[in-house]
Structure formats: C-alpha cells, structure tokens
Motif scaffolding. Structure first.
Motif, PDB file in Angstrom:
ATOM      1  N   ILE A   1      -9.124 -29.661 -13.708  1.00  0.00           N
ATOM      2  CA  ILE A   1      -7.964 -28.941 -14.235  1.00  0.00           C
ATOM      3  C   ILE A   1      -8.392 -27.705 -15.014  1.00  0.00           C
ATOM      4  O   ILE A   1      -7.568 -26.834 -15.295  1.00  0.00           O
ATOM      5  CB  ILE A   1      -7.080 -29.848 -15.114  1.00  0.00           C
ATOM      6  N   LYS A   2      -9.675 -27.618 -15.351  1.00  0.00           N
ATOM      7  CA  LYS A   2     -10.138 -26.453 -16.105  1.00  0.00           C
ATOM      8  C   LYS A   2     -10.063 -25.174 -15.279  1.00  0.00           C
ATOM      9  O   LYS A   2     -10.038 -24.072 -15.827  1.00  0.00           O
ATOM     10  CB  LYS A   2     -11.562 -26.689 -16.618  1.00  0.00           C
ATOM     11  N   PHE A   3     -10.026 -25.331 -13.943  1.00  0.00           N
ATOM     12  CA  PHE A   3      -9.868 -24.147 -13.096  1.00  0.00           C
ATOM     13  C   PHE A   3      -8.427 -23.647 -13.093  1.00  0.00           C
ATOM     14  O   PHE A   3      -8.163 -22.498 -12.746  1.00  0.00           O
ATOM     15  CB  PHE A   3     -10.303 -24.453 -11.654  1.00  0.00           C
ATOM     16  N   ASP A   4      -7.488 -24.513 -13.446  1.00  0.00           N
ATOM     17  CA  ASP A   4      -6.078 -24.132 -13.436  1.00  0.00           C
ATOM     18  C   ASP A   4      -5.719 -23.407 -14.721  1.00  0.00           C
ATOM     19  O   ASP A   4      -4.928 -23.866 -15.535  1.00  0.00           O
ATOM     20  CB  ASP A   4      -5.202 -25.366 -13.263  1.00  0.00           C
ATOM     21  N   ILE A   5      -6.345 -22.286 -14.892  1.00  0.00           N
ATOM     22  CA  ILE A   5      -6.171 -21.490 -16.103  1.00  0.00           C
ATOM     23  C   ILE A   5      -5.735 -20.087 -15.693  1.00  0.00           C
ATOM     24  O   ILE A   5      -6.431 -19.388 -14.955  1.00  0.00           O
ATOM     25  CB  ILE A   5      -7.489 -21.462 -16.918  1.00  0.00           C
ATOM     26  N   THR A   6      -4.551 -19.699 -16.130  1.00  0.00           N
ATOM     27  CA  THR A   6      -3.997 -18.381 -15.788  1.00  0.00           C
ATOM     28  C   THR A   6      -3.506 -17.723 -17.067  1.00  0.00           C
ATOM     29  O   THR A   6      -2.637 -18.283 -17.747  1.00  0.00           O
ATOM     30  CB  THR A   6      -2.824 -18.518 -14.799  1.00  0.00           C
ATOM     31  N   PRO A   7      -4.051 -16.581 -17.432  1.00  0.00           N
ATOM     32  CA  PRO A   7      -3.595 -15.911 -18.654  1.00  0.00           C
ATOM     33  C   PRO A   7      -2.101 -15.633 -18.614  1.00  0.00           C
ATOM     34  O   PRO A   7      -1.573 -15.138 -17.612  1.00  0.00           O
ATOM     35  CB  PRO A   7      -4.406 -14.599 -18.659  1.00  0.00           C
ATOM     36  N   ASN A   8      -1.418 -15.972 -19.697  1.00  0.00           N
ATOM     37  CA  ASN A   8       0.025 -15.695 -19.754  1.00  0.00           C
ATOM     38  C   ASN A   8       0.281 -14.315 -20.354  1.00  0.00           C
ATOM     39  O   ASN A   8      -0.653 -13.617 -20.770  1.00  0.00           O
ATOM     40  CB  ASN A   8       0.755 -16.785 -20.546  1.00  0.00           C
ATOM     41  N   GLU A   9       1.532 -13.949 -20.416  1.00  0.00           N
ATOM     42  CA  GLU A   9       1.891 -12.601 -20.871  1.00  0.00           C
ATOM     43  C   GLU A   9       1.474 -12.360 -22.313  1.00  0.00           C
ATOM     44  O   GLU A   9       0.979 -11.277 -22.660  1.00  0.00           O
ATOM     45  CB  GLU A   9       3.399 -12.390 -20.715  1.00  0.00           C
ATOM     46  N   VAL A  10       1.654 -13.369 -23.152  1.00  0.00           N
ATOM     47  CA  VAL A  10       1.267 -13.230 -24.560  1.00  0.00           C
ATOM     48  C   VAL A  10      -0.235 -12.988 -24.668  1.00  0.00           C
ATOM     49  O   VAL A  10      -0.696 -12.112 -25.423  1.00  0.00           O
ATOM     50  CB  VAL A  10       1.670 -14.486 -25.357  1.00  0.00           C
ATOM     51  N   GLN A  11      -1.018 -13.737 -23.923  1.00  0.00           N
ATOM     52  CA  GLN A  11      -2.471 -13.567 -23.952  1.00  0.00           C
ATOM     53  C   GLN A  11      -2.881 -12.197 -23.430  1.00  0.00           C
ATOM     54  O   GLN A  11      -3.762 -11.543 -24.000  1.00  0.00           O
ATOM     55  CB  GLN A  11      -3.137 -14.668 -23.127  1.00  0.00           C
ATOM     56  N   LEU A  12      -2.250 -11.777 -22.359  1.00  0.00           N
ATOM     57  CA  LEU A  12      -2.587 -10.456 -21.788  1.00  0.00           C
ATOM     58  C   LEU A  12      -2.268  -9.343 -22.786  1.00  0.00           C
ATOM     59  O   LEU A  12      -3.030  -8.372 -22.911  1.00  0.00           O
ATOM     60  CB  LEU A  12      -1.827 -10.246 -20.479  1.00  0.00           C
ATOM     61  N   ASN A  13      -1.156  -9.474 -23.487  1.00  0.00           N
ATOM     62  CA  ASN A  13      -0.805  -8.475 -24.506  1.00  0.00           C
ATOM     63  C   ASN A  13      -1.796  -8.500 -25.664  1.00  0.00           C
ATOM     64  O   ASN A  13      -2.183  -7.456 -26.198  1.00  0.00           O
ATOM     65  CB  ASN A  13       0.612  -8.725 -25.022  1.00  0.00           C
ATOM     66  N   THR A  14      -2.225  -9.713 -26.042  1.00  0.00           N
ATOM     67  CA  THR A  14      -3.220  -9.844 -27.107  1.00  0.00           C
ATOM     68  C   THR A  14      -4.533  -9.196 -26.703  1.00  0.00           C
ATOM     69  O   THR A  14      -5.169  -8.487 -27.501  1.00  0.00           O
ATOM     70  CB  THR A  14      -3.456 -11.332 -27.442  1.00  0.00           C
ATOM     71  N   VAL A  15      -4.955  -9.435 -25.460  1.00  0.00           N
ATOM     72  CA  VAL A  15      -6.197  -8.833 -24.960  1.00  0.00           C
ATOM     73  C   VAL A  15      -6.099  -7.317 -24.966  1.00  0.00           C
ATOM     74  O   VAL A  15      -7.044  -6.620 -25.362  1.00  0.00           O
ATOM     75  CB  VAL A  15      -6.520  -9.359 -23.546  1.00  0.00           C
ATOM     76  N   ALA A  16      -4.974  -6.787 -24.549  1.00  0.00           N
ATOM     77  CA  ALA A  16      -4.789  -5.328 -24.537  1.00  0.00           C
ATOM     78  C   ALA A  16      -4.909  -4.756 -25.956  1.00  0.00           C
ATOM     79  O   ALA A  16      -5.532  -3.702 -26.165  1.00  0.00           O
ATOM     80  CB  ALA A  16      -3.428  -4.978 -23.934  1.00  0.00           C
ATOM     81  N   THR A  17      -4.344  -5.463 -26.927  1.00  0.00           N
ATOM     82  CA  THR A  17      -4.428  -5.028 -28.329  1.00  0.00           C
ATOM     83  C   THR A  17      -5.871  -5.072 -28.824  1.00  0.00           C
ATOM     84  O   THR A  17      -6.337  -4.154 -29.506  1.00  0.00           O
ATOM     85  CB  THR A  17      -3.543  -5.928 -29.213  1.00  0.00           C
ATOM     86  N   LEU A  18      -6.585  -6.147 -28.465  1.00  0.00           N
ATOM     87  CA  LEU A  18      -7.988  -6.282 -28.882  1.00  0.00           C
ATOM     88  C   LEU A  18      -8.861  -5.209 -28.246  1.00  0.00           C
ATOM     89  O   LEU A  18      -9.757  -4.653 -28.899  1.00  0.00           O
ATOM     90  CB  LEU A  18      -8.508  -7.673 -28.506  1.00  0.00           C
ATOM     91  N   LYS A  19      -8.619  -4.905 -26.989  1.00  0.00           N
ATOM     92  CA  LYS A  19      -9.388  -3.850 -26.319  1.00  0.00           C
ATOM     93  C   LYS A  19      -9.199  -2.512 -27.012  1.00  0.00           C
ATOM     94  O   LYS A  19     -10.156  -1.743 -27.181  1.00  0.00           O
ATOM     95  CB  LYS A  19      -8.968  -3.744 -24.854  1.00  0.00           C
ATOM     96  N   GLN A  20      -7.967  -2.252 -27.420  1.00  0.00           N
ATOM     97  CA  GLN A  20      -7.697  -0.993 -28.126  1.00  0.00           C
ATOM     98  C   GLN A  20      -8.364  -0.998 -29.505  1.00  0.00           C
ATOM     99  O   GLN A  20      -8.973   0.002 -29.919  1.00  0.00           O
ATOM    100  CB  GLN A  20      -6.190  -0.796 -28.264  1.00  0.00           C
ATOM    101  N   LEU A  21      -8.270  -2.125 -30.200  1.00  0.00           N
ATOM    102  CA  LEU A  21      -8.849  -2.239 -31.534  1.00  0.00           C
ATOM    103  C   LEU A  21     -10.355  -2.019 -31.504  1.00  0.00           C
ATOM    104  O   LEU A  21     -10.907  -1.294 -32.354  1.00  0.00           O
ATOM    105  CB  LEU A  21      -8.544  -3.624 -32.117  1.00  0.00           C
TER     106      LEU A  21
END
Length: 429
Positions: free
Chosen positions: A211-231
């Motif tokens: 089940i560890k392969f069944d991992i898909t980033p959700n919208e909240v996570q993607l937005n968080t990643v975008a913020t971190l990349k900018q930071l």
C-alpha cells in the motif's frame, strides 16, 4: 506452553519495560508518560459516539500511520458509519494520527503484550476485527483475539530473510502466531512464501502488493510544495533533502554537504532527523560546524546553507521541495526508511546500502533507475556533486522514481476488498 513462557518472561521483565517507557523514553519525550494507563489496556469505553463494534487498525509509529492513511481514508469512504480505532506505540505516531484524521477516528496506545492487558483491551473495545500493519506480530494480541473469534488480518505484510530466521529460532511461539492469522495480505510472493514456511496456511495468504506505493500527492500537499520551493529558491539553488537520519548519519550528511559546497556554494541541505529527541543534538552539531543554518520550527530562514527540519509531519512535502533526496537509516545498519514519499513527488532517491526494511521497494526502484546506492559519505558527496552539475540526469532520476510508484499502485483497493469480508454487514458498502 511457548506462549506461557513468553508471557511469564514479559511479566518478569515488566518493571524494566515500565522503566524504559515511562522513565527513559519519557525523559526524552513526555508524550510517553501521557495516556500511560492505555499501555495496560485501560482504554475508555466511550471512544465512540455509537455502540457499533470498531475495526482496530494497529500502526507501530509514524511511518506505518502515513502508509496506512490512504487505506483508512478509503475505508472511511466505503463505510461512512464504520468506527475505526487506530492504535500505535509511540507519541509521534499518535500525533500523526490526530494530524491526519482529526476526530474522524479514535486513537489509543496498543497495550503492552501482557495477557491481562490484551484481554482487558479486547473486552473494553470489542473489535469486529484486528488489522495489523506490516510486522507488528504480538503473540498474545493475536492468540487471544483468535481465541475470542476476532479475525486477525495482517496487512501490507513483509518478512525479510533476516526476520524469518529470527522467527525460526522461536518456532513454537511462531507457530502460535501463524495459527492466529485469519488472513495475510503480503507485498509479494517471496514475503508470502516466508510466512508459509513459518507455518501459515497457504490458503490464508494473498499477494496484494504494498500500500506504500498507493501514494498520490493531494492538492494541499502540492500547494505546500510550491510554497516551499519559492521559500527556498528552488529554481536558483540546488536543494537536497536528507530525511529520517540517525546518529552517526547526521555527521556524514553534514560532511557531504560541506564537500558539495566546494563545487556548489549556493547549495541548500534540508536535514530532517528521524526522531524528535535528535533535533537539538543536530542543532549542536551545526553550531559546532562552519555551516550557517536555521531551524524550520523558528520560521526564520534567510538563505542559510542548512535548514534543520525540527518539525513533525512535513517530511513528504520537504522532499517535494528538493531536487534529490537522501533517505536515512541506510548508511548505518537500520534497514532504511520509506523512499516512496520522495518518489511520489518525482524526486529521485539516494540511499546507503542498508535497506533491508524496504526490500519490497528498493529493488524495483533501483531497477527502474529511480534510485542510486552509495556505500559511504564520500560516495554520497560525489553523487550530489554529479547530480548538481547535471540537471537533466537529476530530473530523469526523479521521473523514473515517480514511474516506479505509478507502476506498482493498486494495493489499497485489493486490501479493502479483503477487509470487507470481515466487516459486519450492517456497515454501508
């Protein structure tokens, strides 16, 4: 007889167990002292708003909770009225349960495997089934559940050759464990075969994948990643994330970063120690070095060479903010940690040679060229330098890591189908 001796041994050393959990671990993390009665089966009977029997799902700590989260949410979607009780062994696991599910599930510590504690727990909770994630095979929990006709489901099961050899040394106790399993859903045929060789009825075995392969980033996570990349200025700096690092690894990570800085003076390391009690120790190492750093918890980043990720529950998104990750517990003999949290964000993985905890993941990830193996800190530095100088190779590593994740998904749906067979029919399907 074997279980009697096992139980007696536990009771004899019970003062040491209590001393270890309450005094030693409690000194480092006060969370071990909270809810301590639950360690002996004193679980509140008012955990749920309705009287329907719960499904108990046991996750040892943070890693298992994160892996099980998509599975639990799939169950909640399929059965909105199902009471779910998540149990764990650690305060950090408990914190992660609360973070992931708020009040939509109940949570408590799994009792220590004393017969009286397990019996009290089962009497109070009255589960319709007990689901055990991976390899948390507690003899009394399983045997007493089976005796009470409570189905015992071992899910996302894995068993390395090393662990198999350990179980073979206590064959009589292992036989009790294997007889107590109602159904087993394993990562692959090799894992299933090892359980069968230990005495599991082959008809109880199913291969579902991990089940560890069944991992898909959700919208909240993607937005968080975008913020971190900018930071952290991802477009201008080479960023690598060292996640779940352990003592003696921390030092090698910092040395590798210093070597990288000789070639890439603008590079950034985000280091996330595995355990909270290591946060201050790594901060001290950084203070004693020539590296500038900020602490993630202080939220005061100003372009330093290192960010100490002294927070919980952020690692997956921090991986997503990097160009490459190093997954810890692998330069030392700890067996490694989950590389798929990084791979799901198309971030390639570097690992040390000791990955036996993830023998069901790394061979495929390496085969598809989504991960590279290094033997020591110097090789780690060399790989980092090479990838920092070749952005196309770095991106390709990440893309192939993500492909590995996509190619192996589907275990959650298969696992839910198995669980459904052991739920009371009144739950919505």
């Amino acid at each position: 007889m074997a279980r009697i001796f096992y139980s007696l041994a536990l009771i004899i050393i019970s003062p040491l167990i209590v001393f270890y959990l309450y005094v030693l671990r409690g000194k480092k993390n006060s969370g071990y002292r909270a809810h301590f009665k639950q360690r002996f089966g004193f679980v509140s009977k008012s955990l749920f708003t309705n009287k329907a029997k719960p499904l108990v799902v046991h996750c040892a700590s943070v890693g298992e909770v994160l892996a099980a989260t998509p599975l639990i949410k799939a169950l909640q979607q399929a059965h909105p009225k199902l009471n779910i009780l998540l149990t764990c062994n650690t305060p950090t696991g408990r914190e992660q349960i609360v973070k992931q599910f708020n009040n939509s599930v109940a949570c408590c510590y799994l009792p220590i495997d004393f017969p009286f504690a397990i019996t009290r727990f089962l009497k109070r909770v009255k589960p319709q089934a007990v689901c055990i994630l991976e390899t948390e095979l507690w003899p009394n929990l399983m045997a007493i559940s089976s005796k009470k006709n409570i189905p015992v489901l071992v899910l996302n099961a894995r068993l390395s050759e090393r662990s198999q050899q350990g179980y073979q040394k206590v064959a009589q106790l292992t036989a009790i464990i294997m007889r107590s399993i109602t159904v087993l859903a394993s990562h692959n045929k090799a894992d299933a075969q090892r359980f069968i060789e230990l005495g599991l009825n082959p008809q109880k075995s199913h291969v579902t994948g991990s089940i560890k392969f069944d991992i898909t980033p959700n919208e909240v996570q993607l937005n968080t990643v975008a913020t971190l990349k900018q930071l952290y200025n991802n477009t201008e700096r080479f960023i690598w994330v060292a996640g779940s690092t352990h003592p003696t690894e921390h030092e090698r990570i910092l040395e590798a970063h210093q070597q990288l800085l000789t070639k890439q003076p603008n590079a950034l390391l985000i280091i996330a120690p595995r355990h909270p009690e290591q946060f201050d120790k790594v901060a001290l190492l950084l203070e004693q070095s020539s590296l500038s750093f900020s602490r993630r918890s202080h939220n005061n980043y100003k372009g330093e060479q290192v960010v100490l990720a002294d927070t919980l529950g952020e690692l997956q998104c921090l991986y997503g903010a990097g160009h490459i990750s190093f997954v810890g517990g692998s330069l030392i003999r700890r067996g490694g940690h989950n590389p798929l949290e990084s791979a799901a964000f198309s971030v390639g993985v570097i690992t040390g040679p000791h990955t036996y905890n993830f023998d069901h993941v790394y061979p495929e990830l390496i085969k598809l060229k989504g991960a590279k193996v290094v033997e020591n800190g110097d090789e780690l530095a060399q790989q980092l330098i090479a990838l920092s100088q070749n952005s196309k190779a770095c991106a390709a590593l990440g893309n192939k890591a993500a492909l590995c994740v996509a190619n192996n998904q589907g275990a959650i749906a298969k696992t839910v189908t198995i669980i459904n067979q052991y739920l009371e029919p009144k739950h919505d399907r």
